[in-house]
Design a protein around this motif. Structure first.
Motif, PDB file in Angstrom:
ATOM      1  N   GLY A 215       0.826  -1.206   0.000  1.00 22.76           N
ATOM      2  CA  GLY A 215       0.000   0.000   0.000  1.00 22.76           C
ATOM      3  C   GLY A 215       0.857   1.251   0.000  1.00 22.76           C
ATOM      4  N   CYS A 216       0.255   2.358   0.394  1.00 27.30           N
ATOM      5  CA  CYS A 216       0.954   3.646   0.368  1.00 27.30           C
ATOM      6  C   CYS A 216       0.371   4.504   1.494  1.00 27.30           C
ATOM      7  N   PRO A 217       1.214   5.268   2.200  1.00 25.23           N
ATOM      8  CA  PRO A 217       0.673   6.048   3.321  1.00 25.23           C
ATOM      9  C   PRO A 217      -0.125   7.281   2.885  1.00 25.23           C
ATOM     10  N   HIS A 218      -0.089   7.612   1.594  1.00 26.79           N
ATOM     11  CA  HIS A 218      -0.822   8.796   1.118  1.00 26.79           C
ATOM     12  C   HIS A 218      -2.233   8.393   0.676  1.00 26.79           C
ATOM     13  N   SER A 219      -3.035   9.376   0.311  1.00 30.66           N
ATOM     14  CA  SER A 219      -4.399   9.027  -0.116  1.00 30.66           C
ATOM     15  C   SER A 219      -4.859   9.986  -1.211  1.00 30.66           C
ATOM     16  N   CYS A 220      -4.189   9.919  -2.354  1.00 30.12           N
ATOM     17  CA  CYS A 220      -4.571  10.768  -3.489  1.00 30.12           C
ATOM     18  C   CYS A 220      -5.947  10.300  -3.989  1.00 30.12           C
ATOM     19  N   ALA A 221      -6.798  11.256  -4.328  1.00 27.21           N
ATOM     20  CA  ALA A 221      -8.211  10.930  -4.579  1.00 27.21           C
ATOM     21  C   ALA A 221      -8.424  10.044  -5.807  1.00 27.21           C
ATOM     22  N   PHE A 222      -7.489  10.087  -6.776  1.00 23.79           N
ATOM     23  CA  PHE A 222      -7.668   9.303  -8.008  1.00 23.79           C
ATOM     24  C   PHE A 222      -7.092   7.895  -7.883  1.00 23.79           C
ATOM     25  N   CYS A 223      -6.391   7.606  -6.778  1.00 22.93           N
ATOM     26  CA  CYS A 223      -5.572   6.397  -6.698  1.00 22.93           C
ATOM     27  C   CYS A 223      -6.204   5.374  -5.757  1.00 22.93           C
ATOM     28  N   ASN A 224      -6.110   4.098  -6.134  1.00 20.97           N
ATOM     29  CA  ASN A 224      -6.664   3.064  -5.255  1.00 20.97           C
ATOM     30  C   ASN A 224      -5.570   2.285  -4.533  1.00 20.97           C
ATOM     31  N   MET A 260       4.485   0.886  -3.994  1.00 21.45           N
ATOM     32  CA  MET A 260       3.742   1.982  -4.606  1.00 21.45           C
ATOM     33  C   MET A 260       4.514   3.286  -4.422  1.00 21.45           C
ATOM     34  N   THR A 261       5.139   3.432  -3.264  1.00 19.34           N
ATOM     35  CA  THR A 261       5.979   4.602  -3.007  1.00 19.34           C
ATOM     36  C   THR A 261       7.215   4.117  -2.262  1.00 19.34           C
ATOM     37  N   PHE A 262       8.310   3.947  -2.977  1.00 22.35           N
ATOM     38  CA  PHE A 262       9.529   3.438  -2.355  1.00 22.35           C
ATOM     39  C   PHE A 262      10.191   4.546  -1.526  1.00 22.35           C
ATOM     40  N   THR A 289       8.615   6.338  -6.755  1.00 23.72           N
ATOM     41  CA  THR A 289       8.642   7.077  -5.499  1.00 23.72           C
ATOM     42  C   THR A 289       7.946   8.421  -5.689  1.00 23.72           C
ATOM     43  N   ARG A 290       8.029   9.286  -4.666  1.00 24.16           N
ATOM     44  CA  ARG A 290       7.363  10.590  -4.752  1.00 24.16           C
ATOM     45  C   ARG A 290       8.388  11.701  -4.776  1.00 24.16           C
ATOM     46  N   LEU A 291       8.068  12.739  -5.517  1.00 22.87           N
ATOM     47  CA  LEU A 291       8.964  13.888  -5.636  1.00 22.87           C
ATOM     48  C   LEU A 291       9.327  14.459  -4.263  1.00 22.87           C
TER      49      LEU A 291
HETATM   50  S1  SF4 Z   1      -0.758   8.298  -6.318  1.00 18.99           S
HETATM   51 FE1  SF4 Z   1       1.145   7.538  -5.434  1.00 18.99          FE
HETATM   52  S2  SF4 Z   1       1.403   8.744  -3.577  1.00 18.99           S
HETATM   53 FE2  SF4 Z   1      -0.749   8.946  -4.148  1.00 18.99          FE
HETATM   54  S3  SF4 Z   1      -1.819   7.328  -3.009  1.00 18.99           S
HETATM   55 FE3  SF4 Z   1      -1.280   6.511  -5.034  1.00 18.99          FE
HETATM   56  S4  SF4 Z   1       0.658   5.462  -4.754  1.00 18.99           S
HETATM   57 FE4  SF4 Z   1       0.371   6.835  -2.997  1.00 18.99          FE
END
Ligand code: SF4
Length: 462
Positions: A215-224, A260-262, A289-291
């Motif tokens: 998983g990923c600790p973030h919660s972008c609205a478009f992403c599952n 998902m986010t290294f 990863t994330r910027l």
């Molecule tokens: S878009 Fe990337 S950063 Fe955002 S919730 Fe999904 S995996 Fe995480």
């Protein structure tokens, strides 16, 4: 007709024959890690759900892998291969872009082999109980492939199941207890996957796929893939090191870290990089990863430990759209971050989404131009389509423009980016000649026939 293997599944001492399946499809498609996408230039990595389960189940049962997409199998050959294995159980991926085809394949396999079928994939994140109710062939759906849930379901130890929907004599039970903060699993059976069938942009032909977090600790609205739909847990670092040591001893020298986010957790990531330097000499790696995780120190550390490519979701050049998506990145940092990466020998790869809610035509054009100005090693342009399990799927959020207009925009973005002289020079100098032809023809096919963007969750109508 089903031939009654089910009774055998109740015995914990019974050694079962379990097939790990990625069903065939007419396009090259990726369905693992609860994320379904078309492969634009023919790239494919090892499906991480199946890999993890090859370790977890392989310790107790006889496991066979059939990745029909990677092997380019027809429906008939995949069906024959799957049925000939005579499985007691099948763990199959299903995807939101391929759902109809996947379910038809599973039904047919069930009729021929009678195996207990357990599925995972983004399509199960939306109303899994409906999927089980309407498909007698499917016994269970997993929401996490890193734990022992599948093993517990197969061994009729359902009290211990944490994150799955499954059938019981009383009806359908759905459990979403969330992952533990840390997980571990036995070293996957990498040898069961045909390495020649997988390839990724700018990576050597032979590589393995390894997971360090779920998983990923973030919660972008478009992403599952965010914490809201999958939760988030880290793999025990000693357990990751054990797998790295294993693949290194097998002569593998490139790793795709399929997180998902290294790079979540500075100390832990530092330890992992140090481990690579000391114990896996000659290894290179790449990751998503994330910027906002990349400062100069981190980039230098990554480079020293063998990082050669970092893939970043930049998404949009319009800060208003970024904020609405809950991914407000500071793009003024991107140019400098990319510069440091290049200096350290790391290629930046950038992903963009066209047609996000609130994006205007002008903001999508700005995104296109920003992509060219940033000049990453490669750019991937995607048409927004709500993903099952994401916040925007559940809220019925629509894309900013029609499917046809979006396809045209994606085509225009690719042409604008890749027809620049410096993109062409980079492509021809970096890509090995064999792969160049394959990538070019796959990309042209994709541009001409941009596949249909319809996504279905298990609970959506046709
Ligand atoms: S878009 Fe990337 S950063 Fe955002 S919730 Fe999904 S995996 Fe995480």
């Amino acid at each position: 007709m089903p031939h009654g293997h089910f009774a055998m599944l109740n015995s914990r001492n019974q050694r079962l024959r379990v097939l790990l399946l990625n069903p065939p499809f007419k396009h090259r498609v990726l369905r693992d890690f609860y994320c379904c996408t078309y492969s634009k230039t023919g790239y494919l990595w090892h499906p991480i759900d199946l890999l993890a389960q090859s370790g977890i189940l392989g310790a107790r049962h006889e496991v066979s892998v059939c990745d029909a997409v990677a092997l380019g199998m027809t429906r008939k050959s995949a069906l024959d291969a799957a049925a000939n294995f005579n499985p007691d159980a099948v763990y199959s991926l299903i995807g939101s872009l391929t759902l109809e085809s996947d379910l038809a394949f599973i039904e047919e396999l069930y009729r021929r082999a009678g195996a207990k079928i357990i599925v995972s994939g983004d399509a199960v994140l939306n109303k899994p109980e409906f999927l089980l109710e309407t498909h007698p062939s499917i016994h269970a759906a997993l929401f996490n492939f890193t734990n022992q849930d599948l093993l517990n379901i197969l061994e009729a130890n359902t009290d211990s199941v944490r994150d799955a929907a499954f059938k019981t004599q009383r009806g359908i039970e759905v459990r979403r207890m969330g992952g533990a903060s840390e997980f571990q699993y036995p070293v996957p059976n990498h040898a069961a996957f045909n390495h020649n069938a997988y390839n990724m942009p700018l990576a050597p032909q032979e590589f393995v796929t390894i997971l360090t977090a779920f998983g990923c600790p973030h919660s972008c609205a478009f992403c599952n893939s965010g914490v809201r739909s999958l939760g988030f847990s880290l793999r025990r670092i000693e357990n990751v090191e054990q797998e790295i040591a294993h693949v290194h001893s097998q002569g593998i020298r490139h790793i795709f870290f399929k997180d998902m986010t290294f790079g979540i957790g500075k100390e832990r990531t530092g330890r992992l990089c140090e481990y690579l330097v000391r114990n896996a000499p000659g290894t290179t790696w790449h990751a998503y990863t994330r910027l906002d995780l990349l400062d100069e120190h981190t980039i230098t550390m990554f480079a020293r430990s063998g990082c050669r490519l970092l893939q970043l979701g930049i998404e949009t050049a319009d800060p208003r759209v970024g904020s609405a998506s809950r991914k407000p990145l500071d793009l003024s940092r991107a140019a400098n971050t990319f510069k440091i990466m290049r200096r350290e020998g790391i290629t930046p790869g950038a992903h963009f989404i066209m047609g996000l809610p609130r994006a205007t035509l002008m903001s999508d054009i700005r995104t296109m131009r920003r992509a060219a100005a940033l000049n990453p090693g490669y750019a991937s342009f995607n048409a927004f389509m709500p993903r099952p399990g994401s916040e925007w799927f559940e809220k019925g959020q629509n894309r900013a423009r029609s499917g046809f207009a979006l396809k045209m925009l994606v085509r225009a973005a690719y042409l604008y980016f890749y027809c620049r002289p410096r993109s062409l020079v980079a492509f021809f100098s970096r890509t090995a000649s064999m792969r160049r032809g394959q990538s070019l023809s796959a990309m042209l096919r994709y541009l001409i026939f941009v596949p249909d963007l319809k996504r279905r969750g298990a609970g959506s109508g046709k």
